[in-house]
Design a protein around this motif. Structure first.
Motif, mmCIF file in Angstrom:
data_model
loop_
_atom_site.group_PDB
_atom_site.id
_atom_site.type_symbol
_atom_site.label_atom_id
_atom_site.label_comp_id
_atom_site.label_asym_id
_atom_site.label_seq_id
_atom_site.Cartn_x
_atom_site.Cartn_y
_atom_site.Cartn_z
ATOM 1 N N VAL A 79 2.055 -41.879 47.722
ATOM 2 C CA VAL A 79 1.925 -42.263 49.125
ATOM 3 C C VAL A 79 0.573 -41.791 49.639
ATOM 4 C CG1 VAL A 79 2.851 -41.988 51.447
ATOM 5 C CG2 VAL A 79 4.414 -42.153 49.498
ATOM 6 N N GLN A 80 -0.138 -42.700 50.282
ATOM 7 C CA GLN A 80 -1.440 -42.359 50.878
ATOM 8 C C GLN A 80 -1.311 -42.448 52.394
ATOM 9 O OE1 GLN A 80 -1.498 -45.114 48.425
ATOM 10 N NE2 GLN A 80 -1.408 -43.392 47.000
ATOM 11 N N LEU A 81 -1.970 -41.518 53.065
ATOM 12 C CA LEU A 81 -1.953 -41.481 54.522
ATOM 13 C C LEU A 81 -3.356 -41.683 55.053
ATOM 14 C CD1 LEU A 81 0.404 -38.416 55.143
ATOM 15 C CD2 LEU A 81 1.004 -40.821 54.963
ATOM 16 N N GLN A 82 -3.489 -42.551 56.044
ATOM 17 C CA GLN A 82 -4.782 -42.820 56.665
ATOM 18 C C GLN A 82 -4.655 -42.567 58.158
ATOM 19 O OE1 GLN A 82 -7.797 -43.703 55.130
ATOM 20 N NE2 GLN A 82 -8.553 -43.213 57.181
ATOM 21 N N ALA A 83 -5.310 -41.514 58.618
ATOM 22 C CA ALA A 83 -5.256 -41.148 60.032
ATOM 23 C C ALA A 83 -6.508 -41.615 60.749
ATOM 24 C CB ALA A 83 -5.091 -39.645 60.173
ATOM 25 N N SER A 84 -6.354 -41.893 62.030
ATOM 26 C CA SER A 84 -7.495 -42.307 62.842
ATOM 27 C C SER A 84 -7.210 -41.990 64.304
ATOM 28 C CB SER A 84 -7.751 -43.805 62.673
ATOM 29 O OG SER A 84 -6.622 -44.550 63.100
ATOM 30 N N GLY A 85 -8.267 -42.068 65.121
ATOM 31 C CA GLY A 85 -8.089 -41.948 66.557
ATOM 32 C C GLY A 85 -8.621 -40.686 67.186
ATOM 33 N N GLY A 86 -9.102 -39.757 66.396
ATOM 34 C CA GLY A 86 -9.643 -38.541 66.983
ATOM 35 C C GLY A 86 -10.959 -38.810 67.683
ATOM 36 N N GLY A 87 -11.459 -37.783 68.362
ATOM 37 C CA GLY A 87 -12.729 -37.929 69.038
ATOM 38 C C GLY A 87 -12.952 -36.850 70.065
ATOM 39 N N LEU A 88 -13.938 -37.089 70.912
ATOM 40 C CA LEU A 88 -14.314 -36.159 71.975
ATOM 41 C C LEU A 88 -13.838 -36.722 73.309
ATOM 42 C CD1 LEU A 88 -15.919 -33.698 73.067
ATOM 43 C CD2 LEU A 88 -17.942 -35.202 73.089
ATOM 44 N N VAL A 89 -13.160 -35.875 74.077
ATOM 45 C CA VAL A 89 -12.646 -36.301 75.371
ATOM 46 C C VAL A 89 -12.762 -35.149 76.353
ATOM 47 C CG1 VAL A 89 -10.262 -35.624 74.831
ATOM 48 C CG2 VAL A 89 -10.695 -37.459 76.494
ATOM 49 N N GLN A 90 -12.862 -35.470 77.624
ATOM 50 C CA GLN A 90 -12.959 -34.420 78.644
ATOM 51 C C GLN A 90 -11.592 -33.860 78.987
ATOM 52 O OE1 GLN A 90 -15.114 -36.161 81.948
ATOM 53 N NE2 GLN A 90 -17.064 -35.420 81.141
ATOM 54 N N ASP A 91 -11.613 -32.677 79.533
ATOM 55 C CA ASP A 91 -10.409 -32.012 80.023
ATOM 56 C C ASP A 91 -9.633 -32.975 80.922
ATOM 57 O OD1 ASP A 91 -9.894 -28.753 81.645
ATOM 58 O OD2 ASP A 91 -8.496 -30.245 80.878
ATOM 59 N N GLY A 92 -8.328 -33.150 80.624
ATOM 60 C CA GLY A 92 -7.497 -34.053 81.398
ATOM 61 C C GLY A 92 -7.438 -35.469 80.864
ATOM 62 N N GLY A 93 -8.225 -35.738 79.839
ATOM 63 C CA GLY A 93 -8.283 -37.075 79.272
ATOM 64 C C GLY A 93 -7.146 -37.363 78.299
ATOM 65 N N SER A 94 -7.229 -38.531 77.676
ATOM 66 C CA SER A 94 -6.184 -38.980 76.752
ATOM 67 C C SER A 94 -6.786 -39.511 75.458
ATOM 68 C CB SER A 94 -5.352 -40.094 77.398
ATOM 69 O OG SER A 94 -4.709 -39.659 78.574
ATOM 70 N N LEU A 95 -5.997 -39.388 74.404
ATOM 71 C CA LEU A 95 -6.345 -39.958 73.109
ATOM 72 C C LEU A 95 -5.054 -40.380 72.424
ATOM 73 C CD1 LEU A 95 -8.957 -37.507 71.501
ATOM 74 C CD2 LEU A 95 -9.382 -39.874 72.189
ATOM 75 N N ARG A 96 -5.179 -41.345 71.524
ATOM 76 C CA ARG A 96 -4.033 -41.729 70.700
ATOM 77 C C ARG A 96 -4.420 -41.662 69.233
ATOM 78 N NH1 ARG A 96 -0.115 -47.030 70.095
ATOM 79 N NH2 ARG A 96 -1.876 -47.901 68.933
ATOM 80 N N LEU A 97 -3.648 -40.899 68.489
ATOM 81 C CA LEU A 97 -3.838 -40.797 67.049
ATOM 82 C C LEU A 97 -2.864 -41.733 66.342
ATOM 83 C CD1 LEU A 97 -4.073 -36.907 66.604
ATOM 84 C CD2 LEU A 97 -5.890 -38.538 67.181
ATOM 85 N N SER A 98 -3.329 -42.265 65.216
ATOM 86 C CA SER A 98 -2.478 -43.114 64.385
ATOM 87 C C SER A 98 -2.540 -42.632 62.951
ATOM 88 C CB SER A 98 -2.952 -44.569 64.432
ATOM 89 O OG SER A 98 -2.926 -45.086 65.735
ATOM 90 N N CYS A 99 -1.448 -42.846 62.234
ATOM 91 C CA CYS A 99 -1.423 -42.491 60.817
ATOM 92 C C CYS A 99 -0.538 -43.499 60.097
ATOM 93 C CB CYS A 99 -0.901 -41.078 60.619
ATOM 94 S SG CYS A 99 -0.749 -40.597 58.886
ATOM 95 N N ALA A 100 -1.140 -44.206 59.160
ATOM 96 C CA ALA A 100 -0.406 -45.220 58.412
ATOM 97 C C ALA A 100 -0.165 -44.751 56.984
ATOM 98 C CB ALA A 100 -1.200 -46.522 58.400
ATOM 99 N N ALA A 101 1.066 -44.904 56.542
ATOM 100 C CA ALA A 101 1.435 -44.546 55.172
ATOM 101 C C ALA A 101 1.489 -45.803 54.318
ATOM 102 C CB ALA A 101 2.780 -43.844 55.151
ATOM 103 N N SER A 102 0.964 -45.705 53.110
ATOM 104 C CA SER A 102 0.991 -46.842 52.201
ATOM 105 C C SER A 102 1.313 -46.364 50.792
ATOM 106 C CB SER A 102 -0.347 -47.578 52.226
ATOM 107 O OG SER A 102 -1.392 -46.726 51.805
ATOM 108 N N GLY A 103 1.762 -47.306 49.983
ATOM 109 C CA GLY A 103 2.123 -46.968 48.615
ATOM 110 C C GLY A 103 3.281 -47.823 48.173
ATOM 111 N N SER A 104 3.944 -47.401 47.118
ATOM 112 C CA SER A 104 5.087 -48.166 46.619
ATOM 113 C C SER A 104 6.252 -47.239 46.345
ATOM 114 C CB SER A 104 4.709 -48.919 45.349
ATOM 115 O OG SER A 104 4.321 -48.020 44.330
ATOM 116 N N ARG A 105 7.444 -47.796 46.422
ATOM 117 C CA ARG A 105 8.673 -47.071 46.104
ATOM 118 C C ARG A 105 8.795 -45.774 46.901
ATOM 119 N NH1 ARG A 105 9.806 -47.485 39.582
ATOM 120 N NH2 ARG A 105 10.359 -49.701 39.558
ATOM 121 N N PHE A 106 8.726 -45.887 48.211
ATOM 122 C CA PHE A 106 8.957 -44.712 49.014
ATOM 123 C C PHE A 106 9.743 -45.068 50.269
ATOM 124 C CE2 PHE A 106 6.057 -45.110 52.653
ATOM 125 C CZ PHE A 106 5.205 -46.120 52.235
#
Length: 122
Positions: free
Chosen positions: A1-28
């Protein structure tokens, strides 16, 4: 199983971000997906976790500000982070517990993504 995360970054105090992580592979089959974080000089800690049935669990420090969700069809977990604080600054890691292998010989395995940096400026 491989995991690919994304969505990080720089944001100001009080701001928002959304992280994503997709799993891929076979037989899991995913049992649970989670986000952990590790700030400089600190131990890695659980931020939020969601089971295949949708049960969620959050660290006290993020309750009411972060929301974990998942798309089972896409094997993807999301972390919506709102009202971010400088103390949320860390590398965020995706984690997956999955049953892996053929149906007659499955084993429980634990996988980690590569980490994505979240920086909250004051």
């Amino acid at each position: 199983v491989q995991l690919q995360a994304s969505g990080g970054g720089l944001v100001q105090d009080g701001g928002s971000l959304r992280l994503s992580c997709a799993a891929s592979g076979s037989r899991f089959s995913i049992i649970a997906m989670a986000w952990y974080r590790q700030a400089p000089g600190k131990q890695r800690e659980l931020v939020a976790r969601i089971t295949s049935g949708g049960t969620t669990d959050y660290a006290d420090s993020v309750k009411g500000r972060f929301t974990i969700s998942r798309d089972n069809a896409k094997n993807t977990v999301y972390l919506q982070m709102s009202s971010l604080k400088p103390e949320d600054t860390a590398v965020y890691y995706c984690n997956v517990d999955a049953m892996v292998g053929p149906v007659w010989e499955q084993t429980l395995r634990d996988y980690w993504g590569q980490g994505t940096q979240v920086t909250v400026s004051s």
